[in-house]
Design a protein around this motif. Structure first.
Motif, PDB file in Angstrom:
ATOM      1  N   ALA A  91       0.833  -1.207   0.000  1.00 13.30           N
ATOM      2  CA  ALA A  91       0.000   0.000   0.000  1.00 13.30           C
ATOM      3  C   ALA A  91       0.867   1.256   0.000  1.00 13.30           C
ATOM      4  N   PHE A  92       1.908   1.261   0.832  1.00 13.11           N
ATOM      5  CA  PHE A  92       2.793   2.434   0.866  1.00 13.11           C
ATOM      6  C   PHE A  92       3.589   2.556  -0.425  1.00 13.11           C
ATOM      7  N   VAL A  93       4.025   1.424  -0.984  1.00 14.20           N
ATOM      8  CA  VAL A  93       4.717   1.465  -2.270  1.00 14.20           C
ATOM      9  C   VAL A  93       3.775   2.006  -3.348  1.00 14.20           C
ATOM     10  N   GLY A  94       2.493   1.586  -3.287  1.00 13.95           N
ATOM     11  CA  GLY A  94       1.508   2.081  -4.247  1.00 13.95           C
ATOM     12  C   GLY A  94       1.281   3.571  -4.124  1.00 13.95           C
ATOM     13  N   VAL A  95       1.246   4.067  -2.890  1.00  8.31           N
ATOM     14  CA  VAL A  95       1.083   5.515  -2.684  1.00  8.31           C
ATOM     15  C   VAL A  95       2.275   6.273  -3.280  1.00  8.31           C
ATOM     16  N   ALA A  96       3.497   5.734  -3.059  1.00  3.54           N
ATOM     17  CA  ALA A  96       4.676   6.375  -3.623  1.00  3.54           C
ATOM     18  C   ALA A  96       4.611   6.388  -5.156  1.00  3.54           C
ATOM     19  N   SER A  97       4.149   5.282  -5.742  1.00  2.00           N
ATOM     20  CA  SER A  97       4.017   5.223  -7.199  1.00  2.00           C
ATOM     21  C   SER A  97       2.974   6.220  -7.691  1.00  2.00           C
ATOM     22  N   TRP A  98       1.853   6.339  -6.982  1.00  2.00           N
ATOM     23  CA  TRP A  98       0.780   7.267  -7.351  1.00  2.00           C
ATOM     24  C   TRP A  98       1.270   8.715  -7.292  1.00  2.00           C
ATOM     25  N   LEU A  99       2.137   9.010  -6.304  1.00  2.00           N
ATOM     26  CA  LEU A  99       2.678  10.360  -6.171  1.00  2.00           C
ATOM     27  C   LEU A  99       3.897  10.592  -7.068  1.00  2.00           C
ATOM     28  N   ASP A 100       4.257   9.572  -7.844  1.00  2.00           N
ATOM     29  CA  ASP A 100       5.424   9.649  -8.723  1.00  2.00           C
ATOM     30  C   ASP A 100       6.707   9.876  -7.933  1.00  2.00           C
ATOM     31  N   LEU A 101       6.770   9.232  -6.760  1.00  2.00           N
ATOM     32  CA  LEU A 101       7.976   9.255  -5.941  1.00  2.00           C
ATOM     33  C   LEU A 101       8.751   7.957  -6.156  1.00  2.00           C
ATOM     34  N   PRO A 102      10.043   7.936  -5.866  1.00  2.00           N
ATOM     35  CA  PRO A 102      10.787   6.681  -5.934  1.00  2.00           C
ATOM     36  C   PRO A 102      10.149   5.641  -5.014  1.00  2.00           C
ATOM     37  N   LEU A 103      10.063   4.409  -5.489  1.00  2.00           N
ATOM     38  CA  LEU A 103       9.377   3.368  -4.719  1.00  2.00           C
ATOM     39  C   LEU A 103      10.055   3.099  -3.386  1.00  2.00           C
ATOM     40  N   ILE A 104      11.358   3.394  -3.301  1.00  2.00           N
ATOM     41  CA  ILE A 104      12.070   3.145  -2.052  1.00  2.00           C
ATOM     42  C   ILE A 104      11.521   3.987  -0.912  1.00  2.00           C
ATOM     43  N   ALA A 105      10.989   5.171  -1.236  1.00  2.00           N
ATOM     44  CA  ALA A 105      10.408   6.021  -0.187  1.00  2.00           C
ATOM     45  C   ALA A 105       9.181   5.353   0.428  1.00  2.00           C
ATOM     46  N   GLY A 106       8.338   4.777  -0.417  1.00  2.00           N
ATOM     47  CA  GLY A 106       7.171   4.069   0.099  1.00  2.00           C
ATOM     48  C   GLY A 106       7.554   2.809   0.841  1.00  2.00           C
ATOM     49  N   ALA A 107       8.555   2.073   0.332  1.00  2.00           N
ATOM     50  CA  ALA A 107       8.995   0.849   1.011  1.00  2.00           C
ATOM     51  C   ALA A 107       9.559   1.160   2.391  1.00  2.00           C
ATOM     52  N   PHE A 108      10.322   2.240   2.494  1.00  2.00           N
ATOM     53  CA  PHE A 108      10.902   2.618   3.785  1.00  2.00           C
ATOM     54  C   PHE A 108       9.804   3.010   4.772  1.00  2.00           C
ATOM     55  N   ALA A 109       8.822   3.786   4.301  1.00  2.00           N
ATOM     56  CA  ALA A 109       7.716   4.180   5.181  1.00  2.00           C
ATOM     57  C   ALA A 109       6.907   2.964   5.619  1.00  2.00           C
ATOM     58  N   GLY A 110       6.680   2.023   4.698  1.00  2.00           N
ATOM     59  CA  GLY A 110       5.948   0.815   5.059  1.00  2.00           C
ATOM     60  C   GLY A 110       6.695  -0.025   6.077  1.00  2.00           C
ATOM     61  N   GLY A 111       8.009  -0.132   5.933  1.00  2.00           N
ATOM     62  CA  GLY A 111       8.788  -0.866   6.916  1.00  2.00           C
ATOM     63  C   GLY A 111       8.780  -0.201   8.278  1.00  2.00           C
ATOM     64  N   PHE A 112       8.744   1.142   8.292  1.00  2.00           N
ATOM     65  CA  PHE A 112       8.716   1.871   9.558  1.00  2.00           C
ATOM     66  C   PHE A 112       7.453   1.570  10.355  1.00  2.00           C
ATOM     67  N   VAL A 113       6.357   1.267   9.665  1.00  2.00           N
ATOM     68  CA  VAL A 113       5.090   0.983  10.349  1.00  2.00           C
ATOM     69  C   VAL A 113       5.242  -0.176  11.327  1.00  2.00           C
ATOM     70  N   PHE A 114       6.078  -1.156  10.985  1.00  2.00           N
ATOM     71  CA  PHE A 114       6.191  -2.368  11.802  1.00  2.00           C
ATOM     72  C   PHE A 114       7.471  -2.391  12.634  1.00  2.00           C
ATOM     73  N   SER A 115       8.099  -1.246  12.823  1.00  2.00           N
ATOM     74  CA  SER A 115       9.412  -1.228  13.460  1.00  2.00           C
ATOM     75  C   SER A 115       9.371  -1.164  14.978  1.00  2.00           C
ATOM     76  N   ALA A 116       8.233  -0.849  15.575  1.00  2.00           N
ATOM     77  CA  ALA A 116       8.181  -0.628  17.017  1.00  2.00           C
ATOM     78  C   ALA A 116       8.034  -1.944  17.774  1.00  2.00           C
ATOM     79  N   PHE A 117       8.597  -1.968  18.972  1.00  2.00           N
ATOM     80  CA  PHE A 117       8.426  -3.108  19.876  1.00  2.00           C
ATOM     81  C   PHE A 117       7.017  -3.057  20.473  1.00  2.00           C
ATOM     82  N   PRO A 118       6.356  -4.213  20.651  1.00  2.00           N
ATOM     83  CA  PRO A 118       6.803  -5.594  20.438  1.00  2.00           C
ATOM     84  C   PRO A 118       6.431  -6.163  19.070  1.00  2.00           C
ATOM     85  N   LEU A 119       5.752  -5.345  18.233  1.00  2.00           N
ATOM     86  CA  LEU A 119       5.285  -5.869  16.952  1.00  2.00           C
ATOM     87  C   LEU A 119       6.454  -6.236  16.039  1.00  2.00           C
ATOM     88  N   ASN A 120       7.578  -5.544  16.177  1.00  2.00           N
ATOM     89  CA  ASN A 120       8.703  -5.812  15.276  1.00  2.00           C
ATOM     90  C   ASN A 120       9.228  -7.239  15.430  1.00  2.00           C
TER      91      ASN A 120
END
Length: 394
Positions: A91-120
Protein backbone atom coordinates in the motif's frame (compact mmCIF):
# COMPACT_ATOMS: atom_id res chain seq x y z
CA UNK A 1 22.85 -9.93 10.97
CA UNK A 2 26.51 -9.85 11.90
CA UNK A 3 25.64 -8.10 15.18
CA UNK A 4 22.84 -10.58 15.88
CA UNK A 5 25.17 -13.54 15.35
CA UNK A 6 27.62 -12.02 17.83
CA UNK A 7 24.79 -11.16 20.27
CA UNK A 8 26.04 -7.58 20.18
CA UNK A 9 22.93 -5.69 19.07
CA UNK A 10 22.61 -3.97 22.45
CA UNK A 11 26.29 -3.48 23.20
CA UNK A 12 27.47 0.13 22.85
CA UNK A 13 29.14 -0.39 19.49
CA UNK A 14 26.12 -2.38 18.26
CA UNK A 15 23.80 0.51 19.07
CA UNK A 16 26.18 2.95 17.39
CA UNK A 17 26.38 0.84 14.21
CA UNK A 18 22.59 0.41 14.07
CA UNK A 19 21.98 4.11 14.65
CA UNK A 20 24.47 5.18 12.00
CA UNK A 21 23.00 2.77 9.45
CA UNK A 22 19.47 4.02 10.12
CA UNK A 23 20.53 7.65 9.74
CA UNK A 24 22.33 6.78 6.51
CA UNK A 25 19.20 5.05 5.21
CA UNK A 26 16.98 8.03 5.97
CA UNK A 27 19.47 10.44 4.40
CA UNK A 28 19.80 8.33 1.25
CA UNK A 29 16.03 7.94 0.86
CA UNK A 30 15.62 11.71 1.00
CA UNK A 31 18.56 12.17 -1.37
CA UNK A 32 17.07 9.75 -3.90
CA UNK A 33 13.75 11.62 -3.72
CA UNK A 34 15.52 14.94 -4.17
CA UNK A 35 17.53 13.74 -7.17
CA UNK A 36 14.44 12.28 -8.80
CA UNK A 37 12.87 15.76 -8.96
CA UNK A 38 15.93 17.98 -9.33
CA UNK A 39 15.36 18.46 -13.06
CA UNK A 40 11.93 19.94 -12.32
CA UNK A 41 13.30 22.84 -10.32
CA UNK A 42 12.97 23.96 -6.71
CA UNK A 43 9.17 23.82 -6.61
CA UNK A 44 9.10 20.21 -7.77
CA UNK A 45 11.78 19.24 -5.22
CA UNK A 46 9.93 20.96 -2.39
CA UNK A 47 6.65 19.29 -3.40
CA UNK A 48 8.32 15.85 -3.39
CA UNK A 49 9.88 16.39 0.02
CA UNK A 50 6.55 17.56 1.39
CA UNK A 51 4.85 14.45 0.03
CA UNK A 52 7.50 12.26 1.65
CA UNK A 53 6.97 14.11 4.94
CA UNK A 54 3.20 13.52 4.76
CA UNK A 55 3.71 9.85 3.95
CA UNK A 56 6.14 9.57 6.86
CA UNK A 57 3.57 11.17 9.17
CA UNK A 58 0.94 8.66 8.06
CA UNK A 59 3.41 5.84 8.69
CA UNK A 60 4.13 7.20 12.18
CA UNK A 61 0.41 7.40 13.02
CA UNK A 62 -0.08 3.86 11.73
CA UNK A 63 2.89 2.63 13.75
CA UNK A 64 1.82 4.27 17.01
CA UNK A 65 -1.96 4.11 17.01
CA UNK A 66 -3.38 1.87 14.29
CA UNK A 67 -1.49 -1.28 13.29
CA UNK A 68 -0.39 -2.55 16.75
CA UNK A 69 -3.86 -2.16 18.25
CA UNK A 70 -5.45 -3.74 15.20
CA UNK A 71 -3.10 -6.73 15.24
CA UNK A 72 -3.40 -7.42 18.95
CA UNK A 73 -7.16 -6.96 18.91
CA UNK A 74 -7.91 -9.12 15.88
CA UNK A 75 -5.06 -11.60 16.57
CA UNK A 76 -4.76 -12.97 13.03
CA UNK A 77 -3.14 -16.34 12.43
CA UNK A 78 0.28 -16.57 10.78
CA UNK A 79 -1.00 -16.68 7.22
CA UNK A 80 -3.35 -13.74 7.65
CA UNK A 81 -0.69 -11.77 9.50
CA UNK A 82 1.72 -12.27 6.60
CA UNK A 83 -0.97 -11.07 4.18
CA UNK A 84 -1.54 -8.01 6.36
CA UNK A 85 2.16 -7.20 6.38
CA UNK A 86 2.57 -7.53 2.64
CA UNK A 87 -0.64 -5.55 2.02
CA UNK A 88 0.53 -2.63 4.18
CA UNK A 89 3.98 -2.61 2.56
CA UNK A 90 2.51 -2.70 -0.95
CA UNK A 91 0.00 0.00 0.00
CA UNK A 92 2.79 2.43 0.87
CA UNK A 93 4.72 1.47 -2.27
CA UNK A 94 1.51 2.08 -4.25
CA UNK A 95 1.08 5.51 -2.68
CA UNK A 96 4.68 6.38 -3.62
CA UNK A 97 4.02 5.22 -7.20
CA UNK A 98 0.78 7.27 -7.35
CA UNK A 99 2.68 10.36 -6.17
CA UNK A 100 5.42 9.65 -8.72
CA UNK A 101 7.98 9.26 -5.94
CA UNK A 102 10.79 6.68 -5.93
CA UNK A 103 9.38 3.37 -4.72
CA UNK A 104 12.07 3.14 -2.05
CA UNK A 105 10.41 6.02 -0.19
CA UNK A 106 7.17 4.07 0.10
CA UNK A 107 8.99 0.85 1.01
CA UNK A 108 10.90 2.62 3.78
CA UNK A 109 7.72 4.18 5.18
CA UNK A 110 5.95 0.82 5.06
CA UNK A 111 8.79 -0.87 6.92
CA UNK A 112 8.72 1.87 9.56
CA UNK A 113 5.09 0.98 10.35
CA UNK A 114 6.19 -2.37 11.80
CA UNK A 115 9.41 -1.23 13.46
CA UNK A 116 8.18 -0.63 17.02
CA UNK A 117 8.43 -3.11 19.88
CA UNK A 118 6.80 -5.59 20.44
CA UNK A 119 5.29 -5.87 16.95
CA UNK A 120 8.70 -5.81 15.28
CA UNK A 121 9.65 -9.14 16.86
CA UNK A 122 6.49 -10.76 15.53
CA UNK A 123 6.93 -9.24 12.10
CA UNK A 124 10.61 -10.18 11.77
CA UNK A 125 9.83 -13.88 11.95
CA UNK A 126 7.08 -13.57 9.34
CA UNK A 127 9.12 -11.57 6.83
CA UNK A 128 12.55 -13.18 7.25
CA UNK A 129 12.06 -15.71 4.46
CA UNK A 130 10.74 -13.05 2.08
CA UNK A 131 13.62 -10.72 2.95
CA UNK A 132 16.20 -13.43 2.23
CA UNK A 133 14.52 -14.25 -1.08
CA UNK A 134 14.37 -10.66 -2.31
CA UNK A 135 17.90 -9.90 -1.15
CA UNK A 136 19.13 -12.81 -3.25
CA UNK A 137 17.04 -11.59 -6.20
CA UNK A 138 18.42 -8.07 -5.76
CA UNK A 139 22.04 -9.17 -6.08
CA UNK A 140 21.27 -11.57 -8.93
CA UNK A 141 19.57 -8.74 -10.82
CA UNK A 142 22.50 -6.47 -9.98
CA UNK A 143 24.92 -8.98 -11.48
CA UNK A 144 22.78 -9.21 -14.61
CA UNK A 145 22.90 -5.42 -15.00
CA UNK A 146 26.66 -5.18 -14.48
CA UNK A 147 27.78 -8.08 -16.61
CA UNK A 148 31.57 -8.59 -16.56
CA UNK A 149 33.31 -5.27 -15.79
CA UNK A 150 36.51 -4.37 -17.58
CA UNK A 151 39.85 -4.80 -15.72
CA UNK A 152 40.27 -1.05 -15.41
CA UNK A 153 37.00 -0.77 -13.49
CA UNK A 154 38.15 -3.50 -11.12
CA UNK A 155 41.31 -1.53 -10.36
CA UNK A 156 39.35 1.64 -9.62
CA UNK A 157 36.91 -0.28 -7.44
CA UNK A 158 39.82 -1.85 -5.53
CA UNK A 159 41.29 1.61 -4.94
CA UNK A 160 37.98 3.00 -3.63
CA UNK A 161 37.54 -0.08 -1.44
CA UNK A 162 40.93 0.55 0.14
CA UNK A 163 39.93 4.17 0.79
CA UNK A 164 36.69 3.05 2.50
CA UNK A 165 38.47 0.40 4.58
CA UNK A 166 41.32 2.70 5.63
CA UNK A 167 39.45 5.96 6.27
CA UNK A 168 36.19 4.77 7.87
CA UNK A 169 37.40 2.88 11.00
CA UNK A 170 39.63 5.64 12.45
CA UNK A 171 37.07 8.32 11.55
CA UNK A 172 34.22 6.44 13.25
CA UNK A 173 36.43 5.54 16.22
CA UNK A 174 37.44 9.20 16.67
CA UNK A 175 33.85 10.49 16.57
CA UNK A 176 32.57 7.65 18.78
CA UNK A 177 35.22 8.23 21.42
CA UNK A 178 34.61 11.96 21.40
CA UNK A 179 31.02 11.12 22.25
CA UNK A 180 32.06 8.93 25.21
CA UNK A 181 32.37 5.46 23.69
CA UNK A 182 35.40 3.45 24.76
CA UNK A 183 38.28 2.84 22.37
CA UNK A 184 37.62 -0.81 21.54
CA UNK A 185 33.90 -0.21 20.97
CA UNK A 186 34.76 2.70 18.67
CA UNK A 187 37.19 0.54 16.69
CA UNK A 188 34.66 -2.30 16.37
CA UNK A 189 31.97 0.13 15.22
CA UNK A 190 34.35 1.59 12.65
CA UNK A 191 35.28 -1.85 11.30
CA UNK A 192 31.63 -2.83 10.91
CA UNK A 193 30.80 0.43 9.15
CA UNK A 194 33.74 0.19 6.74
CA UNK A 195 31.56 -0.64 3.76
CA UNK A 196 29.25 0.95 1.23
CA UNK A 197 25.75 -0.42 1.69
CA UNK A 198 23.06 -1.64 -0.67
CA UNK A 199 21.38 1.75 -0.28
CA UNK A 200 24.31 3.28 -2.11
CA UNK A 201 23.53 0.88 -4.96
CA UNK A 202 19.93 2.11 -5.00
CA UNK A 203 21.22 5.68 -5.12
CA UNK A 204 23.51 4.75 -8.00
CA UNK A 205 20.71 2.97 -9.86
CA UNK A 206 18.53 6.05 -9.49
CA UNK A 207 21.35 8.10 -10.98
CA UNK A 208 21.66 5.70 -13.92
CA UNK A 209 17.91 5.84 -14.62
CA UNK A 210 17.95 9.65 -14.49
CA UNK A 211 21.03 9.85 -16.70
CA UNK A 212 23.15 11.46 -13.97
CA UNK A 213 25.48 8.48 -13.55
CA UNK A 214 27.21 6.56 -16.32
CA UNK A 215 27.06 2.73 -16.41
CA UNK A 216 30.82 2.51 -15.84
CA UNK A 217 30.61 4.73 -12.76
CA UNK A 218 27.79 2.60 -11.40
CA UNK A 219 29.86 -0.54 -12.07
CA UNK A 220 32.69 0.90 -9.96
CA UNK A 221 30.23 1.73 -7.17
CA UNK A 222 28.70 -1.76 -7.28
CA UNK A 223 32.09 -3.48 -7.26
CA UNK A 224 33.21 -1.33 -4.33
CA UNK A 225 30.05 -2.23 -2.44
CA UNK A 226 30.42 -5.95 -3.09
CA UNK A 227 34.10 -5.95 -2.05
CA UNK A 228 33.56 -3.98 1.17
CA UNK A 229 30.43 -5.91 2.15
CA UNK A 230 32.27 -9.18 1.60
CA UNK A 231 35.18 -8.07 3.79
CA UNK A 232 33.02 -6.73 6.63
CA UNK A 233 32.44 -10.12 8.37
CA UNK A 234 36.20 -10.75 8.25
CA UNK A 235 37.34 -7.32 9.43
CA UNK A 236 34.51 -6.90 11.95
CA UNK A 237 35.73 -9.72 14.20
CA UNK A 238 36.86 -9.16 17.78
CA UNK A 239 40.32 -10.48 16.94
CA UNK A 240 40.87 -7.66 14.44
CA UNK A 241 39.72 -5.03 16.94
CA UNK A 242 42.00 -6.50 19.62
CA UNK A 243 44.91 -6.41 17.17
CA UNK A 244 44.31 -2.74 16.34
CA UNK A 245 43.68 -1.67 19.93
CA UNK A 246 47.37 -1.25 20.96
CA UNK A 247 47.86 1.14 18.02
CA UNK A 248 45.23 3.53 19.38
CA UNK A 249 47.01 6.88 20.01
CA UNK A 250 45.30 7.44 23.37
CA UNK A 251 46.05 4.00 24.78
CA UNK A 252 49.17 5.18 26.58
CA UNK A 253 47.33 7.66 28.77
CA UNK A 254 47.12 6.68 32.41
CA UNK A 255 47.48 7.86 35.99
CA UNK A 256 49.71 5.13 37.42
CA UNK A 257 53.31 6.04 38.24
CA UNK A 258 54.30 2.67 39.75
CA UNK A 259 52.80 -0.79 39.56
CA UNK A 260 50.53 -1.10 42.63
CA UNK A 261 50.37 -4.02 45.08
CA UNK A 262 47.83 -5.32 47.58
CA UNK A 263 44.97 -3.41 46.01
CA UNK A 264 41.49 -4.25 44.80
CA UNK A 265 41.43 -4.04 41.03
CA UNK A 266 38.11 -3.20 39.35
CA UNK A 267 38.04 -3.96 35.62
CA UNK A 268 35.17 -2.20 33.89
CA UNK A 269 33.44 0.52 35.89
CA UNK A 270 30.23 1.10 33.97
CA UNK A 271 27.03 2.43 35.53
CA UNK A 272 27.16 0.12 38.58
CA UNK A 273 30.84 0.59 39.40
CA UNK A 274 30.30 3.19 42.09
CA UNK A 275 28.13 0.77 44.08
CA UNK A 276 31.10 -1.60 44.15
CA UNK A 277 33.61 1.12 44.86
CA UNK A 278 31.89 2.87 47.77
CA UNK A 279 31.99 0.00 50.32
CA UNK A 280 35.60 -0.77 49.42
CA UNK A 281 36.66 2.83 50.00
CA UNK A 282 34.64 2.94 53.21
CA UNK A 283 36.67 -0.02 54.52
CA UNK A 284 39.91 1.72 53.67
CA UNK A 285 40.86 -0.57 50.81
CA UNK A 286 43.33 0.59 48.20
CA UNK A 287 41.42 0.56 44.92
CA UNK A 288 42.36 0.92 41.26
CA UNK A 289 39.81 1.18 38.46
CA UNK A 290 40.54 0.20 34.87
CA UNK A 291 38.11 1.45 32.25
CA UNK A 292 38.31 2.44 28.61
CA UNK A 293 35.46 4.95 28.64
CA UNK A 294 36.65 8.56 28.40
CA UNK A 295 33.58 9.85 30.27
CA UNK A 296 34.03 7.35 33.12
CA UNK A 297 37.72 8.23 33.46
CA UNK A 298 36.92 11.95 33.57
CA UNK A 299 34.38 11.34 36.35
CA UNK A 300 36.88 9.25 38.33
CA UNK A 301 39.51 11.96 37.95
CA UNK A 302 37.11 14.57 39.37
CA UNK A 303 36.45 12.36 42.41
CA UNK A 304 40.15 11.71 42.95
CA UNK A 305 39.80 7.95 42.46
CA UNK A 306 42.90 6.18 41.05
CA UNK A 307 42.24 4.87 37.56
CA UNK A 308 43.99 3.56 34.50
CA UNK A 309 42.48 4.17 31.12
CA UNK A 310 42.66 1.00 29.08
CA UNK A 311 41.05 -2.30 28.18
CA UNK A 312 40.91 -4.73 31.10
CA UNK A 313 41.34 -7.68 28.76
CA UNK A 314 44.66 -6.39 27.39
CA UNK A 315 47.73 -7.99 28.96
CA UNK A 316 49.77 -4.76 28.87
CA UNK A 317 47.05 -2.94 30.79
CA UNK A 318 46.76 -5.76 33.34
CA UNK A 319 50.52 -5.59 33.85
CA UNK A 320 50.44 -1.82 34.41
CA UNK A 321 47.52 -2.25 36.82
CA UNK A 322 49.43 -4.85 38.86
CA UNK A 323 46.75 -7.49 38.39
CA UNK A 324 49.03 -10.33 39.59
CA UNK A 325 49.83 -8.36 42.78
CA UNK A 326 46.20 -7.48 43.55
CA UNK A 327 44.35 -8.67 46.64
CA UNK A 328 41.15 -9.12 44.62
CA UNK A 329 40.09 -8.58 41.02
CA UNK A 330 36.50 -7.63 40.20
CA UNK A 331 35.78 -8.11 36.49
CA UNK A 332 32.66 -6.28 35.38
CA UNK A 333 33.13 -6.52 31.63
CA UNK A 334 30.49 -7.44 29.06
CA UNK A 335 32.31 -10.28 27.33
CA UNK A 336 32.97 -13.49 29.17
CA UNK A 337 36.02 -13.97 26.94
CA UNK A 338 37.59 -10.85 28.51
CA UNK A 339 37.14 -12.28 31.99
CA UNK A 340 38.69 -15.58 30.88
CA UNK A 341 41.72 -13.65 29.62
CA UNK A 342 42.05 -12.03 33.05
CA UNK A 343 41.79 -15.40 34.81
CA UNK A 344 44.52 -16.88 32.62
CA UNK A 345 46.78 -13.92 33.35
CA UNK A 346 46.44 -13.56 37.13
CA UNK A 347 46.44 -17.30 38.10
CA UNK A 348 46.04 -17.41 41.86
CA UNK A 349 44.47 -14.04 42.54
CA UNK A 350 40.77 -14.26 43.52
CA UNK A 351 38.64 -13.01 40.62
CA UNK A 352 34.95 -12.14 40.90
CA UNK A 353 33.23 -11.94 37.52
CA UNK A 354 29.86 -10.47 36.61
CA UNK A 355 28.04 -12.73 34.15
CA UNK A 356 24.64 -12.69 32.48
CA UNK A 357 24.09 -16.31 31.45
CA UNK A 358 24.37 -19.61 33.32
CA UNK A 359 26.52 -20.96 30.51
CA UNK A 360 28.98 -18.11 31.05
CA UNK A 361 28.94 -18.74 34.80
CA UNK A 362 29.98 -22.35 34.21
CA UNK A 363 32.89 -21.21 32.03
CA UNK A 364 34.09 -18.86 34.76
CA UNK A 365 33.85 -21.57 37.44
CA UNK A 366 35.88 -23.99 35.35
CA UNK A 367 38.52 -21.31 34.84
CA UNK A 368 38.81 -20.76 38.60
CA UNK A 369 36.77 -17.57 38.96
CA UNK A 370 33.80 -16.67 41.13
CA UNK A 371 30.80 -15.81 38.92
CA UNK A 372 28.07 -13.46 40.08
CA UNK A 373 24.89 -13.67 38.03
CA UNK A 374 23.74 -10.17 37.20
CA UNK A 375 20.10 -11.27 37.10
CA UNK A 376 20.36 -13.00 40.49
CA UNK A 377 22.00 -9.97 42.07
CA UNK A 378 19.25 -7.74 40.73
CA UNK A 379 16.59 -10.15 41.99
CA UNK A 380 18.20 -10.30 45.45
CA UNK A 381 18.29 -6.51 45.63
CA UNK A 382 14.66 -6.27 44.61
CA UNK A 383 13.56 -8.90 47.14
CA UNK A 384 15.50 -7.14 49.91
CA UNK A 385 13.71 -3.91 49.05
CA UNK A 386 10.40 -5.72 48.93
CA UNK A 387 10.87 -7.33 52.36
CA UNK A 388 11.90 -4.03 53.93
CA UNK A 389 8.98 -2.15 52.45
CA UNK A 390 6.42 -1.30 55.13
CA UNK A 391 3.54 -1.92 52.71
CA UNK A 392 4.54 -5.56 52.21
CA UNK A 393 3.34 -8.05 54.77
CA UNK A 394 5.20 -11.28 55.27
Amino acid sequence: RHLQNRRAMFEPYGRVVTGVLLLQDVALVLLIVLLSRVDGGGWDVGKALFEVLVMGGIAWIAQRFVIPKLVFRVKPDEENLLLWLVAVLLAFVGVASWLDLPLIAGAFAGGFVFSAFPLNGLVRGQLSSLVDFFQAMFFVALGAILGVPEPGLWMQAALYSVVVLVVTPPLVALVAERRGLNARAGIEAGLLLAQTSEYSLLLGLSGVVLGHVSPDTFSILALTTVVTMTLTPVLGREQVANFLLPFHPLRKKGRIADVPEGHVLILGFGSAGMWTLKPLLAQGEKVLVVDDDAVVCAALAKKGIPFLRGDGAEVDVLEKAGARNAKLVIASMRRVGDALTVLRYVQGVPVVVRVFEEEDANLIRRAGGKPVMNSMAAADTFMAWLENNDRVTK
